[in-house]
Design a protein around this motif. Structure first.
Motif, PDB file in Angstrom:
ATOM      1  N   LEU A  79       0.841  -1.340   0.219  1.00 29.38           N
ATOM      2  CA  LEU A  79       0.095  -0.025   0.092  1.00 29.38           C
ATOM      3  C   LEU A  79       0.891   1.306  -0.082  1.00 29.38           C
ATOM      4  O   LEU A  79       0.132   2.249  -0.011  1.00 29.38           O
ATOM      5  CB  LEU A  79      -0.928   0.108   1.267  1.00 29.38           C
ATOM      6  CG  LEU A  79      -1.999  -1.201   1.184  1.00 29.38           C
ATOM      7  CD1 LEU A  79      -2.891  -1.100   2.468  1.00 29.38           C
ATOM      8  CD2 LEU A  79      -2.851  -1.036  -0.167  1.00 29.38           C
ATOM      9  N   GLY A  80       2.068   1.146   0.349  1.00 26.55           N
ATOM     10  CA  GLY A  80       2.924   2.417   0.286  1.00 26.55           C
ATOM     11  C   GLY A  80       2.774   3.366   1.387  1.00 26.55           C
ATOM     12  O   GLY A  80       2.930   4.486   1.605  1.00 26.55           O
ATOM     13  N   ILE A  81       2.409   2.593   2.718  1.00 28.85           N
ATOM     14  CA  ILE A  81       2.074   3.365   3.785  1.00 28.85           C
ATOM     15  C   ILE A  81       3.515   3.276   4.593  1.00 28.85           C
ATOM     16  O   ILE A  81       4.500   2.883   4.053  1.00 28.85           O
ATOM     17  CB  ILE A  81       1.133   2.672   4.797  1.00 28.85           C
ATOM     18  CG1 ILE A  81       1.582   0.937   5.061  1.00 28.85           C
ATOM     19  CG2 ILE A  81      -0.262   2.483   4.073  1.00 28.85           C
ATOM     20  CD1 ILE A  81       0.711   0.347   5.819  1.00 28.85           C
ATOM     21  N   GLN A  82       3.676   4.142   5.617  1.00 32.32           N
ATOM     22  CA  GLN A  82       4.859   4.388   6.517  1.00 32.32           C
ATOM     23  C   GLN A  82       4.796   3.718   7.624  1.00 32.32           C
ATOM     24  O   GLN A  82       5.875   3.461   8.043  1.00 32.32           O
ATOM     25  CB  GLN A  82       4.723   6.151   6.650  1.00 32.32           C
ATOM     26  CG  GLN A  82       5.092   6.971   5.529  1.00 32.32           C
ATOM     27  CD  GLN A  82       4.233   6.775   4.426  1.00 32.32           C
ATOM     28  OE1 GLN A  82       3.023   7.290   4.780  1.00 32.32           O
ATOM     29  NE2 GLN A  82       4.666   6.556   3.144  1.00 32.32           N
ATOM     30  N   LEU A  83       3.940   3.713   8.389  1.00 30.86           N
ATOM     31  CA  LEU A  83       3.842   2.681   9.471  1.00 30.86           C
ATOM     32  C   LEU A  83       2.657   1.998   9.651  1.00 30.86           C
ATOM     33  O   LEU A  83       1.679   2.022   9.253  1.00 30.86           O
ATOM     34  CB  LEU A  83       3.769   3.727  11.007  1.00 30.86           C
ATOM     35  CG  LEU A  83       4.803   4.700  11.031  1.00 30.86           C
ATOM     36  CD1 LEU A  83       4.315   5.528  12.146  1.00 30.86           C
ATOM     37  CD2 LEU A  83       6.102   4.065  11.358  1.00 30.86           C
ATOM     38  N   THR A  84       2.774   0.800  10.426  1.00 33.57           N
ATOM     39  CA  THR A  84       1.719  -0.319  10.729  1.00 33.57           C
ATOM     40  C   THR A  84       2.087  -1.158  11.896  1.00 33.57           C
ATOM     41  O   THR A  84       3.217  -1.042  12.124  1.00 33.57           O
ATOM     42  CB  THR A  84       1.291  -1.072   9.417  1.00 33.57           C
ATOM     43  OG1 THR A  84       0.059  -1.888   9.594  1.00 33.57           O
ATOM     44  CG2 THR A  84       2.426  -2.382   9.208  1.00 33.57           C
ATOM     45  N   THR A  85       1.386  -1.851  12.455  1.00 30.03           N
ATOM     46  CA  THR A  85       1.436  -2.539  13.588  1.00 30.03           C
ATOM     47  C   THR A  85       0.929  -3.940  13.781  1.00 30.03           C
ATOM     48  O   THR A  85       0.180  -4.440  12.958  1.00 30.03           O
ATOM     49  CB  THR A  85       0.626  -1.503  14.719  1.00 30.03           C
ATOM     50  OG1 THR A  85      -0.745  -1.712  14.184  1.00 30.03           O
ATOM     51  CG2 THR A  85       0.870  -0.342  15.028  1.00 30.03           C
ATOM     52  N   VAL A  86       1.633  -4.589  14.752  1.00 33.07           N
ATOM     53  CA  VAL A  86       1.341  -5.908  15.195  1.00 33.07           C
ATOM     54  C   VAL A  86       1.332  -6.197  16.682  1.00 33.07           C
ATOM     55  O   VAL A  86       1.854  -5.141  17.317  1.00 33.07           O
ATOM     56  CB  VAL A  86       2.170  -6.918  14.411  1.00 33.07           C
ATOM     57  CG1 VAL A  86       2.277  -7.001  12.853  1.00 33.07           C
ATOM     58  CG2 VAL A  86       3.656  -6.689  14.968  1.00 33.07           C
ATOM     59  N   HIS A  87       0.638  -7.042  17.179  1.00 33.57           N
ATOM     60  CA  HIS A  87       0.575  -7.224  18.698  1.00 33.57           C
ATOM     61  C   HIS A  87       1.793  -7.923  19.118  1.00 33.57           C
ATOM     62  O   HIS A  87       1.980  -8.960  18.610  1.00 33.57           O
ATOM     63  CB  HIS A  87      -0.619  -7.844  19.271  1.00 33.57           C
ATOM     64  CG  HIS A  87      -1.764  -7.027  19.442  1.00 33.57           C
ATOM     65  ND1 HIS A  87      -1.773  -6.244  20.462  1.00 33.57           N
ATOM     66  CD2 HIS A  87      -2.967  -6.706  18.978  1.00 33.57           C
ATOM     67  CE1 HIS A  87      -2.730  -5.546  20.384  1.00 33.57           C
ATOM     68  NE2 HIS A  87      -3.680  -5.949  19.634  1.00 33.57           N
ATOM     69  N   ALA A  88       2.770  -7.567  19.976  1.00 33.90           N
ATOM     70  CA  ALA A  88       3.944  -8.044  20.362  1.00 33.90           C
ATOM     71  C   ALA A  88       3.584  -9.390  21.087  1.00 33.90           C
ATOM     72  O   ALA A  88       4.366 -10.349  21.120  1.00 33.90           O
ATOM     73  CB  ALA A  88       4.557  -7.175  21.484  1.00 33.90           C
ATOM     74  N   VAL A  89       2.573  -9.507  21.762  1.00 27.39           N
ATOM     75  CA  VAL A  89       2.082 -10.573  22.507  1.00 27.39           C
ATOM     76  C   VAL A  89       1.813 -11.906  21.684  1.00 27.39           C
ATOM     77  O   VAL A  89       1.855 -13.071  22.181  1.00 27.39           O
ATOM     78  CB  VAL A  89       0.872 -10.608  23.473  1.00 27.39           C
ATOM     79  CG1 VAL A  89       1.133  -9.402  24.528  1.00 27.39           C
ATOM     80  CG2 VAL A  89      -0.338 -10.208  22.659  1.00 27.39           C
TER      81      VAL A  89
END
Length: 238
Positions: A79-89
């Motif tokens: 998508l060409g985004i700059q940041l994204t997330t996952v859960h560390a747990v």
């Protein structure tokens, strides 16, 4: 990094109406979360960029078995985004799979890969909730610190955490490890459902890499003035 505005709106129309209040030539850093993305789909990223120059933090908090997360991250990487997330747990294997998926997706789409941030514990979490509902007996700050160290070892670029835990995270991670902090509230504003909050100035003093601000801007009577005030307080200490 400019303050990231959390676009916590229910649809694209409402989101664009909000953004239209800002000078269209002024670059903004915005966060697209679950509500908007699930309503509008991946096309929302392209549509937001048609209106103005924006950097995008796509906050979907992936959490599943490693194979599923890798395939999902591959799509996000395109998508060409700059940041994204996952859960560390989700653990090291899942974090490594997410990073691999992002890199592969970005390479196939010929775009720069986004930075991957791991969610430690949400800023709505409390020590009592962790202890009584999740059976986590480690004190909350130390639990966050541990997850940050696990994330860095798995190749993640940074974490999302309360600014209150930033010094602990800095003690166990590299200097270029990103720490993005939500739960930012200017002085004398309502806390809402956030429990571990700080002001923009305090976030800087504690060592945050960037801040995410939602309702104090999006629900302000004058969103532009609210944004400029928060940006000034944050930027004056950069």
């Amino acid at each position: 990094m400019d303050p990231i505005i959390a676009l916590d709106f229910e649809d694209l129309e409402t989101t664009q109406a909000f953004l239209a209040q800002f000078d269209p030539t002024t670059p903004l850093f915005v966060k697209v979360g679950m509500e908007l993305f699930y309503r509008e789909g991946p096309a929302v990223i392209k549509k937001l960029r048609m209106q103005r120059p924006v950097n995008i933090f796509l906050d979907l908090k992936l959490h599943d078995i490693p194979h599923t997360v890798e395939k999902a991250a591959y799509q996000l990487g395109r998508l060409g985004i700059q940041l994204t997330t996952v859960h560390a747990v989700g653990g090291s294997a899942m974090l490594e799979a997410a990073k691999a998926g992002l890199l592969a997706g970005a390479a196939d789409a010929n775009v720069q890969a986004p930075k991957l941030l791991a969610i430690t514990h949400l800023t709505s979490s409390t020590p009592a909730m962790l202890r009584t509902e999740l059976s986590i007996t480690t004190p909350l700050p130390q639990a966050v610190q541990h997850l940050a160290a696990v994330a860095q070892a798995a190749g993640v670029d940074g974490v999302v955490a309360s600014a209150q835990e930033v010094p602990l995270i800095r003690a166990v991670t590299a200097s270029d490890f990103l720490i993005i902090t939500p739960g930012i509230r200017p002085a004398h504003t309502a806390l809402g459902d956030q429990k571990r909050v700080v002001t923009p100035k305090q976030a800087h003093e504690l060592g945050s890499s960037g801040i995410v601000v939602g309702r104090p801007i999006t629900q302000a009577s004058d969103p532009i003035a609210a944004y400029q005030q928060i940006k000034a307080e944050w930027s004056d200490h950069q």
